[in-house]
Design a protein around this motif. Structure first.
Motif, PDB file in Angstrom:
ATOM      1  N   TRP A 168       0.857  -0.467   0.230  1.00  0.00           N
ATOM      2  CA  TRP A 168       0.118  -0.024  -0.084  1.00  0.00           C
ATOM      3  C   TRP A 168       0.625   1.272   0.295  1.00  0.00           C
ATOM      4  O   TRP A 168       0.252   2.128  -0.389  1.00  0.00           O
ATOM      5  N   LEU A 169       1.964   1.437   0.612  1.00  0.00           N
ATOM      6  CA  LEU A 169       3.085   2.630   0.274  1.00  0.00           C
ATOM      7  C   LEU A 169       2.764   2.598  -1.103  1.00  0.00           C
ATOM      8  O   LEU A 169       3.081   3.585  -1.530  1.00  0.00           O
ATOM      9  N   VAL A 170       3.849   1.856  -1.365  1.00  0.00           N
ATOM     10  CA  VAL A 170       3.879   1.278  -3.274  1.00  0.00           C
ATOM     11  C   VAL A 170       3.041   2.055  -4.009  1.00  0.00           C
ATOM     12  O   VAL A 170       2.493   2.860  -4.768  1.00  0.00           O
ATOM     13  N   GLN A 171       1.778   1.903  -3.325  1.00  0.00           N
ATOM     14  CA  GLN A 171       0.418   2.776  -4.305  1.00  0.00           C
ATOM     15  C   GLN A 171       0.291   3.606  -4.101  1.00  0.00           C
ATOM     16  O   GLN A 171      -0.312   4.434  -4.576  1.00  0.00           O
ATOM     17  N   LEU A 172      -0.045   4.174  -2.721  1.00  0.00           N
ATOM     18  CA  LEU A 172       0.227   5.470  -2.516  1.00  0.00           C
ATOM     19  C   LEU A 172       1.276   6.396  -2.943  1.00  0.00           C
ATOM     20  O   LEU A 172       1.050   7.770  -3.410  1.00  0.00           O
ATOM     21  N   LEU A 173       2.448   6.374  -3.097  1.00  0.00           N
ATOM     22  CA  LEU A 173       3.612   6.630  -2.870  1.00  0.00           C
ATOM     23  C   LEU A 173       3.582   6.804  -4.690  1.00  0.00           C
ATOM     24  O   LEU A 173       3.830   8.465  -5.918  1.00  0.00           O
ATOM     25  N   ARG A 174       3.125   5.818  -5.716  1.00  0.00           N
ATOM     26  CA  ARG A 174       3.186   6.337  -6.922  1.00  0.00           C
ATOM     27  C   ARG A 174       1.961   7.296  -7.812  1.00  0.00           C
ATOM     28  O   ARG A 174       2.192   7.904  -8.392  1.00  0.00           O
ATOM     29  N   ASP A 175       1.003   7.267  -7.069  1.00  0.00           N
ATOM     30  CA  ASP A 175       0.249   8.282  -7.425  1.00  0.00           C
ATOM     31  C   ASP A 175       0.479   9.331  -7.057  1.00  0.00           C
ATOM     32  O   ASP A 175      -0.322  10.498  -7.488  1.00  0.00           O
ATOM     33  N   ILE A 176       0.928   9.880  -5.277  1.00  0.00           N
ATOM     34  CA  ILE A 176       1.542  10.987  -5.353  1.00  0.00           C
ATOM     35  C   ILE A 176       2.712  11.742  -6.282  1.00  0.00           C
ATOM     36  O   ILE A 176       2.460  12.300  -6.726  1.00  0.00           O
ATOM     37  N   GLU A 177       4.076  10.852  -6.541  1.00  0.00           N
ATOM     38  CA  GLU A 177       4.710  11.027  -7.861  1.00  0.00           C
ATOM     39  C   GLU A 177       3.990  11.685  -9.169  1.00  0.00           C
ATOM     40  O   GLU A 177       4.634  12.372  -9.257  1.00  0.00           O
ATOM     41  N   LYS A 235      -3.750  12.898  -2.782  1.00  0.00           N
ATOM     42  CA  LYS A 235      -4.342  13.677  -2.448  1.00  0.00           C
ATOM     43  C   LYS A 235      -3.662  14.043  -1.109  1.00  0.00           C
ATOM     44  O   LYS A 235      -3.154  13.830  -0.183  1.00  0.00           O
ATOM     45  N   GLU A 236      -4.087  15.336   0.104  1.00  0.00           N
ATOM     46  CA  GLU A 236      -4.073  16.265   0.873  1.00  0.00           C
ATOM     47  C   GLU A 236      -3.658  14.940   2.020  1.00  0.00           C
ATOM     48  O   GLU A 236      -2.526  14.350   3.213  1.00  0.00           O
ATOM     49  N   SER A 237      -4.936  14.166   2.270  1.00  0.00           N
ATOM     50  CA  SER A 237      -4.985  13.161   3.465  1.00  0.00           C
ATOM     51  C   SER A 237      -4.309  12.033   3.035  1.00  0.00           C
ATOM     52  O   SER A 237      -3.383  10.822   4.006  1.00  0.00           O
ATOM     53  N   ASP A 238      -3.109  11.741   2.260  1.00  0.00           N
ATOM     54  CA  ASP A 238      -2.815  10.533   1.380  1.00  0.00           C
ATOM     55  C   ASP A 238      -1.012  11.060   2.508  1.00  0.00           C
ATOM     56  O   ASP A 238      -0.641   9.354   2.684  1.00  0.00           O
ATOM     57  N   LEU A 239      -0.805  12.215   2.323  1.00  0.00           N
ATOM     58  CA  LEU A 239       0.785  12.066   3.479  1.00  0.00           C
ATOM     59  C   LEU A 239       0.116  11.924   4.626  1.00  0.00           C
ATOM     60  O   LEU A 239       1.091  11.075   5.804  1.00  0.00           O
ATOM     61  N   ASP A 240      -0.814  11.650   5.699  1.00  0.00           N
ATOM     62  CA  ASP A 240      -0.951  11.425   7.166  1.00  0.00           C
ATOM     63  C   ASP A 240      -1.203  10.170   6.943  1.00  0.00           C
ATOM     64  O   ASP A 240      -0.856   9.020   7.723  1.00  0.00           O
ATOM     65  N   LYS A 241      -1.491   9.008   5.827  1.00  0.00           N
ATOM     66  CA  LYS A 241      -2.312   7.475   5.406  1.00  0.00           C
ATOM     67  C   LYS A 241      -1.037   7.005   5.089  1.00  0.00           C
ATOM     68  O   LYS A 241      -0.704   6.664   5.373  1.00  0.00           O
ATOM     69  N   LEU A 242       0.129   7.879   4.387  1.00  0.00           N
ATOM     70  CA  LEU A 242       1.786   7.096   4.492  1.00  0.00           C
ATOM     71  C   LEU A 242       2.295   6.650   5.951  1.00  0.00           C
ATOM     72  O   LEU A 242       2.323   5.908   6.546  1.00  0.00           O
ATOM     73  N   ASN A 243       1.655   7.922   6.729  1.00  0.00           N
ATOM     74  CA  ASN A 243       2.767   7.785   8.225  1.00  0.00           C
ATOM     75  C   ASN A 243       1.770   6.844   8.387  1.00  0.00           C
ATOM     76  O   ASN A 243       2.338   6.329   9.206  1.00  0.00           O
ATOM     77  N   ASP A 244       0.887   6.773   8.883  1.00  0.00           N
ATOM     78  CA  ASP A 244      -0.562   6.006   9.478  1.00  0.00           C
ATOM     79  C   ASP A 244       0.550   4.615   9.061  1.00  0.00           C
ATOM     80  O   ASP A 244      -0.159   3.677   9.891  1.00  0.00           O
ATOM     81  N   ILE A 245       0.533   4.266   7.928  1.00  0.00           N
ATOM     82  CA  ILE A 245       0.941   2.917   7.334  1.00  0.00           C
ATOM     83  C   ILE A 245       2.271   2.520   7.673  1.00  0.00           C
ATOM     84  O   ILE A 245       2.738   1.204   8.152  1.00  0.00           O
ATOM     85  N   ALA A 246       2.947   2.897   7.907  1.00  0.00           N
ATOM     86  CA  ALA A 246       4.742   3.183   8.078  1.00  0.00           C
ATOM     87  C   ALA A 246       4.437   2.802   9.429  1.00  0.00           C
ATOM     88  O   ALA A 246       5.226   2.173   9.675  1.00  0.00           O
ATOM     89  N   ASP A 247       3.761   3.442  10.508  1.00  0.00           N
ATOM     90  CA  ASP A 247       3.828   3.457  11.387  1.00  0.00           C
ATOM     91  C   ASP A 247       3.384   2.402  12.446  1.00  0.00           C
ATOM     92  O   ASP A 247       3.172   1.191  12.852  1.00  0.00           O
ATOM     93  N   ASN A 248       2.135   1.804  11.239  1.00  0.00           N
ATOM     94  CA  ASN A 248       1.536  -0.005  11.642  1.00  0.00           C
ATOM     95  C   ASN A 248       2.215  -0.725  10.913  1.00  0.00           C
ATOM     96  O   ASN A 248       3.206  -2.130  10.935  1.00  0.00           O
TER      97      ASN A 248
END
Length: 450
Positions: free
Chosen positions: A363-372, A377-390
């Motif tokens: 899921w990190l890869v999917q989010l990062l590819r979309d951001i790149e 979306k702005e909320s994706d940054l918090d989602k990235l942080n949350d997934i990495a924390d999990n």
């Protein structure tokens, strides 16, 4: 001389000599002298000497080498094994492979000493299988060591004139190219012929490792550093580095630098000093961010140029010394792109055994590819942080922690750049200048996983 006085070539002292890998060249540089001194001591005294010297593991965690040897139970009636982890796979890390290619006998001499200390009669070198030239060099070096009597039966080793020595064998094993096998218990499973996946601990390898017997797993550089300690003395070793991180080590400098390569120096040297020695960043560019120990360690910025590159100094700066793989990136590099590539590597190399790492890296890869691509979306940054924390601290082994590190640190230092990708609907960097993925000679400066 000047700045080069800061360096301390020991393992790399004669890499540039013709046929540096041969036994003849190694002996000409006091090779196997340290072994003779060590074999004259009782095993427990050898362990105590290495502990007093303060040698710490050079594979990433920095655990005291002598203490690791001391954990092996004695008088248990089981075989004891030494396993050398040469499965160097961390993006940006390139110290063990050149060491083995140019000076394999330093490792073999260290293994003879370590086997004497832990009372082992069989040792293994687990090598990354793609490095075929290194595999050939290792096989030839082991053959020379058998011929000279450093290895073999008790009768063969009697040639050394050091009294009665137990038999000692070394097996060189080529892995199949899996990053996960750099994790010590996954390496042991692979060595036993099983799929390389981390084991549940306890029991730890010191109690039940290879073939369920007491086992020490050490990095190549850790073991190769041992002979010099016995040859020149523990006081000499402690005269370099800091009190808690003594000695010399290999720093792998790569990326957008004028002269990338291996720089052997005392622990505690700074990146600023290493850049001064190596000619600095490539002409006309400045440092933007760098990794102190490969891509699995939190990134640092140009604010950290004077951080002492030892275990305590880098830890205090919020990162880890790791494998001392200093990847330097200049202002043409897109942080989001770099982190995406690293995360793709961790997702690909995840063994899939535990859910946080298997699902989280995907899921990190999917989010990062979309951001790149400017689709985030702005909320994706918090989602990235949350997934990495999990993932961080909740996965079966340290691969998950390594995948989370560049996420946390890049958001800490370069959140604005992530936001630019979202608000500007794409990468703000001119592809013609962003050499991380440009075609042509500039790509060779980077050692990020493709």
């Amino acid at each position: 001389m000047g700045l080069e006085k800061l360096l301390a070539p020991v393992l790399s002292a004669f890499w540039d000599e013709p046929e540096s890998w041969t036994l003849e060249t190694y002996r000409r540089h006091q090779g196997y002298d340290g072994m003779r001194k060590a074999l004259a001591l009782p095993p427990d005294d050898v362990i105590a000497y290495v502990k007093d010297a303060g040698l710490r593991g050079r594979g990433g965690a920095g655990f005291p080498t002598g203490m690791k040897w001391q954990f092996i139970p004695q008088g248990d009636g089981k075989p004891h094994y030494l396993v050398v982890n040469a499965d160097e796979s961390e993006p940006g890390t390139c110290k063990d492979i050149p060491l083995l290619y140019a000076n394999p006998h330093s490792l073999i001499e260290g293994m003879v000493i370590a086997c004497h200390a832990i009372r082992s009669s069989h040792a293994f070198i687990y090598l990354r299988g793609e490095t075929v030239p290194v595999l050939r060099r290792l096989h030839e070096a082991v053959r020379e060591a058998y011929e000279a009597g450093y290895l073999g039966t008790a009768e063969q080793r009697g040639k050394l004139g050091l009294g009665e020595l137990p038999p000692l064998d070394i097996t060189v094993h080529a892995g199949a190219g899996a990053y996960i096998c750099g994790e010590e218990t996954a390496l042991l499973d692979s060595l036993e012929g099983r799929r390389g996946q981390p084991r549940l601990r306890p029991p730890f390898p010191a109690v039940a490792g290879l073939y369920a017997c007491p086992t020490v797993v050490n990095n190549v550089e850790s073991i190769a550093s041992v002979p010099a300690i016995f040859q020149r003395g523990k006081e000499w070793f402690r005269s370099m580095g800091s009190e808690k991180s003594p000695g010399f080590t290999l720093y792998s400098l790569s990326g957008h630098v004028a002269r990338p390569g291996q720089y052997e120096a005392p622990l505690g040297i700074t990146l600023r000093q290493l850049l001064d020695i190596s000619g600095g960043m490539r002409p006309g560019h400045r440092l933007k961010f760098w990794t102190p120990g490969g891509s699995s360690t939190p990134i640092l910025t140009d604010q950290h140029l004077d951080v002492p590159l030892d275990y305590e100094g880098v830890g205090a700066a919020g990162s880890m010394l790791g494998t001392k793989a200093l990847q330097c990136f200049d202002e043409t590099t897109c942080v989001v792109r770099a982190v995406t590539r690293w995360t793709e590597f961790y997702a690909h190399e995840s063994c899939g055994k535990c859910t946080p790492c298997r699902e989280g890296t995907f899921w990190l890869v999917q989010l990062l590819r979309d951001i790149e691509a400017g689709k985030g979306k702005e909320s994706d940054l918090d989602k990235l942080n949350d997934i990495a924390d999990n993932i961080n601290g909740k996965s079966f082994c340290a691969l998950g922690d390594g995948a989370a590190s560049p996420i946390f640190s890049s958001l800490q230092y370069f959140r604005e750049e992530y936001e630019q990708h979202i608000t500007g609907k794409g990468c703000p960097f001119d592809p013609a200048r962003a050499t991380l993925w440009a075609d042509g000679p500039t790509t060779s400066h980077l050692e990020v996983n493709a």
